[in-house]
Scaffold this motif. Sequence first.
Motif, PDB file in Angstrom:
ATOM      1  N   GLY A  27       0.807  -1.223   0.000  1.00 34.40           N
ATOM      2  CA  GLY A  27       0.000   0.000   0.000  1.00 34.40           C
ATOM      3  C   GLY A  27       0.834   1.264   0.000  1.00 34.40           C
ATOM      4  O   GLY A  27       0.566   2.211  -0.758  1.00 34.40           O
ATOM      5  N   THR A  28       1.874   1.296   0.844  1.00 35.86           N
ATOM      6  CA  THR A  28       2.703   2.507   0.911  1.00 35.86           C
ATOM      7  C   THR A  28       3.492   2.721  -0.380  1.00 35.86           C
ATOM      8  O   THR A  28       3.630   3.855  -0.848  1.00 35.86           O
ATOM      9  CB  THR A  28       3.680   2.448   2.097  1.00 35.86           C
ATOM     10  OG1 THR A  28       4.459   1.249   2.021  1.00 35.86           O
ATOM     11  CG2 THR A  28       2.951   2.497   3.425  1.00 35.86           C
ATOM     12  N   THR A  29       3.982   1.640  -0.964  1.00 38.56           N
ATOM     13  CA  THR A  29       4.757   1.766  -2.205  1.00 38.56           C
ATOM     14  C   THR A  29       3.890   2.304  -3.340  1.00 38.56           C
ATOM     15  O   THR A  29       4.304   3.177  -4.109  1.00 38.56           O
ATOM     16  CB  THR A  29       5.379   0.407  -2.592  1.00 38.56           C
ATOM     17  OG1 THR A  29       6.199  -0.057  -1.519  1.00 38.56           O
ATOM     18  CG2 THR A  29       6.220   0.525  -3.851  1.00 38.56           C
ATOM     19  N   ALA A  30       2.652   1.795  -3.423  1.00 37.42           N
ATOM     20  CA  ALA A  30       1.734   2.279  -4.466  1.00 37.42           C
ATOM     21  C   ALA A  30       1.397   3.759  -4.255  1.00 37.42           C
ATOM     22  O   ALA A  30       1.351   4.540  -5.218  1.00 37.42           O
ATOM     23  CB  ALA A  30       0.458   1.443  -4.456  1.00 37.42           C
ATOM     24  N   ALA A  31       1.173   4.166  -2.999  1.00 39.29           N
ATOM     25  CA  ALA A  31       0.836   5.566  -2.713  1.00 39.29           C
ATOM     26  C   ALA A  31       2.004   6.495  -3.058  1.00 39.29           C
ATOM     27  O   ALA A  31       1.805   7.584  -3.619  1.00 39.29           O
ATOM     28  CB  ALA A  31       0.443   5.724  -1.242  1.00 39.29           C
ATOM     29  N   LEU A  32       3.223   6.086  -2.724  1.00 37.21           N
ATOM     30  CA  LEU A  32       4.389   6.906  -3.055  1.00 37.21           C
ATOM     31  C   LEU A  32       4.564   7.039  -4.564  1.00 37.21           C
ATOM     32  O   LEU A  32       4.927   8.108  -5.065  1.00 37.21           O
ATOM     33  CB  LEU A  32       5.647   6.293  -2.434  1.00 37.21           C
ATOM     34  CG  LEU A  32       5.755   6.348  -0.907  1.00 37.21           C
ATOM     35  CD1 LEU A  32       6.954   5.541  -0.431  1.00 37.21           C
ATOM     36  CD2 LEU A  32       5.851   7.787  -0.412  1.00 37.21           C
ATOM     37  N   LEU A  33       4.309   5.956  -5.281  1.00 37.32           N
ATOM     38  CA  LEU A  33       4.391   6.008  -6.739  1.00 37.32           C
ATOM     39  C   LEU A  33       3.423   7.051  -7.296  1.00 37.32           C
ATOM     40  O   LEU A  33       3.778   7.859  -8.172  1.00 37.32           O
ATOM     41  CB  LEU A  33       4.082   4.625  -7.321  1.00 37.32           C
ATOM     42  CG  LEU A  33       4.064   4.518  -8.850  1.00 37.32           C
ATOM     43  CD1 LEU A  33       5.433   4.834  -9.427  1.00 37.32           C
ATOM     44  CD2 LEU A  33       3.605   3.122  -9.277  1.00 37.32           C
ATOM     45  N   PHE A  35      11.997   6.313  -3.155  1.00 35.29           N
ATOM     46  CA  PHE A  35      11.357   5.551  -2.080  1.00 35.29           C
ATOM     47  C   PHE A  35      10.542   4.374  -2.623  1.00 35.29           C
ATOM     48  O   PHE A  35      10.399   3.347  -1.952  1.00 35.29           O
ATOM     49  CB  PHE A  35      10.475   6.463  -1.225  1.00 35.29           C
ATOM     50  CG  PHE A  35      11.255   7.386  -0.335  1.00 35.29           C
ATOM     51  CD1 PHE A  35      12.100   6.882   0.639  1.00 35.29           C
ATOM     52  CD2 PHE A  35      11.155   8.759  -0.470  1.00 35.29           C
ATOM     53  CE1 PHE A  35      12.829   7.733   1.464  1.00 35.29           C
ATOM     54  CE2 PHE A  35      11.876   9.622   0.345  1.00 35.29           C
ATOM     55  CZ  PHE A  35      12.718   9.109   1.315  1.00 35.29           C
ATOM     56  N   VAL A  36      10.013   4.510  -3.828  1.00 30.56           N
ATOM     57  CA  VAL A  36       9.280   3.401  -4.449  1.00 30.56           C
ATOM     58  C   VAL A  36      10.216   2.217  -4.674  1.00 30.56           C
ATOM     59  O   VAL A  36       9.881   1.064  -4.364  1.00 30.56           O
ATOM     60  CB  VAL A  36       8.632   3.848  -5.774  1.00 30.56           C
ATOM     61  CG1 VAL A  36       8.106   2.635  -6.554  1.00 30.56           C
ATOM     62  CG2 VAL A  36       7.485   4.817  -5.512  1.00 30.56           C
ATOM     63  N   VAL A  37      11.408   2.488  -5.200  1.00 28.69           N
ATOM     64  CA  VAL A  37      12.390   1.421  -5.431  1.00 28.69           C
ATOM     65  C   VAL A  37      12.759   0.745  -4.108  1.00 28.69           C
ATOM     66  O   VAL A  37      12.830  -0.492  -4.013  1.00 28.69           O
ATOM     67  CB  VAL A  37      13.644   1.986  -6.121  1.00 28.69           C
ATOM     68  CG1 VAL A  37      14.734   0.913  -6.220  1.00 28.69           C
ATOM     69  CG2 VAL A  37      13.294   2.509  -7.506  1.00 28.69           C
ATOM     70  N   LEU A  38      12.983   1.551  -3.072  1.00 25.87           N
ATOM     71  CA  LEU A  38      13.310   0.992  -1.759  1.00 25.87           C
ATOM     72  C   LEU A  38      12.160   0.156  -1.219  1.00 25.87           C
ATOM     73  O   LEU A  38      12.371  -0.876  -0.563  1.00 25.87           O
ATOM     74  CB  LEU A  38      13.647   2.125  -0.783  1.00 25.87           C
ATOM     75  CG  LEU A  38      14.912   2.937  -1.102  1.00 25.87           C
ATOM     76  CD1 LEU A  38      15.054   4.101  -0.133  1.00 25.87           C
ATOM     77  CD2 LEU A  38      16.146   2.056  -1.069  1.00 25.87           C
ATOM     78  N   GLY A  39      10.928   0.569  -1.499  1.00 21.85           N
ATOM     79  CA  GLY A  39       9.760  -0.191  -1.055  1.00 21.85           C
ATOM     80  C   GLY A  39       9.686  -1.569  -1.687  1.00 21.85           C
ATOM     81  O   GLY A  39       9.313  -2.553  -1.026  1.00 21.85           O
TER      82      GLY A  39
END
Length: 476
Positions: A346-352, A441-445
């Motif tokens: 969820g967090t990775t999608a939101a940051l994207l 941050f998406v890559v790190l996620g």
Amino acid sequence: MNVTDDASTRGVPPALGEDAPRPVRRRLRVITVIATFGGLLFGYDTGVINGALPYMKDDLGLTPFTEGLVTSSLLLGAALGAVTGGKLSDARGRRRNILVLAVFFFFGALGATLAPSTEVMILARFVLGLAVGGASVTVPVYLAEISPAEWRGGLVTRNELMIVSGQLLAFTSNAVIARLGGESGGVWRWMLVLATVPAVVLWLGMLVMPESPRWLAAQGRFNDAFEVLKQVRSQQRAEAELSEVSALAVKDEQEKVGGWRDLRATPWIRRLMWVGFGIAVVQQITGVNTIMYYGTQILTDAGFAADSALTANIANGVISVLATFVGIWLLGRVDRRPMLLAGQLGTTAALLLIGVFSMTLPAGDGRAFAVLAMTVTFLGFQQGAISPVTWLMLSELFPMRMRGFGMGIAAVVLWLTNFAIGLVFPSMVAGLGVSGTFFVFVVLGVLALAFVKRYVPETKGRSLETLETELRARYS
């Protein structure tokens, strides 16, 4: 690692249950409320800088670099406070350590309020960081060790609820004080001084709270441990639990489990520590604290006016509190590991989407509210899944005699990661823009998802003693 519903197979003593004596349930709740004032201070002192920083810039003459130092000095202090606090709580007791931390919270907040220069502000924020780091380790361990196994998830994550409540209190009070004080000089000092009040409450409350029964048992003080257990368990449950705790305390004493030497010499503890490090990093590389510390500036860059951004930022605090309630409810029904995976997705999608909207939408209300919607969505997954699971699992993973020390070392990794992100975020935004920064941050996620899926064990549904036995077998 499968979880069954049979308490006997999990090594859990007879359930406390809602039929437990009312004074027992009431005592547990009072202990939880008082101890989690440490979490409230954690949240307030990390969140207040979000609104205070814009007003502080002119008064203290902050540059982008010193702005990062003021923000991240607390985080550097927290790294030192975590390892020191964890070791001291193992040596001197959880309760006594929380009392000392309350004093640090008070004088750190007072020093920041009265700071005449950037240097003094950085020092005061560092002292606050010592308290925040110590509380981040000691309070969850204290709650985990005093809680019955079947209530542990709910009671330990009350601390996470108080952390996000402290952040909401900071965001709300910042907005109110800014509107009342307007552009008057020193308005940020009123924002900072409020933290002295819960520090006093924490100190006074912990004076009458009991010590952790598991810490007492680890010191060989079995009679004292039994007296505490009788306050928070039925008589039958207290006797059964004391027997289990005492047996493991004797075993740990024979093996001398408890510090750096064991970490270096004992392979299963060393492997377990690496898992703890990974969980700590996973929580931070979502970039959650960029929104907690710089949320007002992110919203301003997205298109909000300065005052409107302060008010809109309250939405981030509200969703954090609501999501934590959901997380507490889920922890009683869902395993820890799936919650962590869902939160990462969820967090990775939101940051994207934050990155995409910042790059593609024209400046104006549309982009401003789209970014706000995604920060709210991000915090829903972060505070509803990742953060409560992280602090709960770190309080559960390590052996009894080194639980504070082990969690302290893992928390050092967490706070140093937090420090690095807080320090470089303004420069990243200046160099890469909002979109480029959040794409990092998406890559790190994605990397964090892979780590959780492969390495993180399940910890739900066991007593701390049974869990220690299982992890010892798994990582040996």
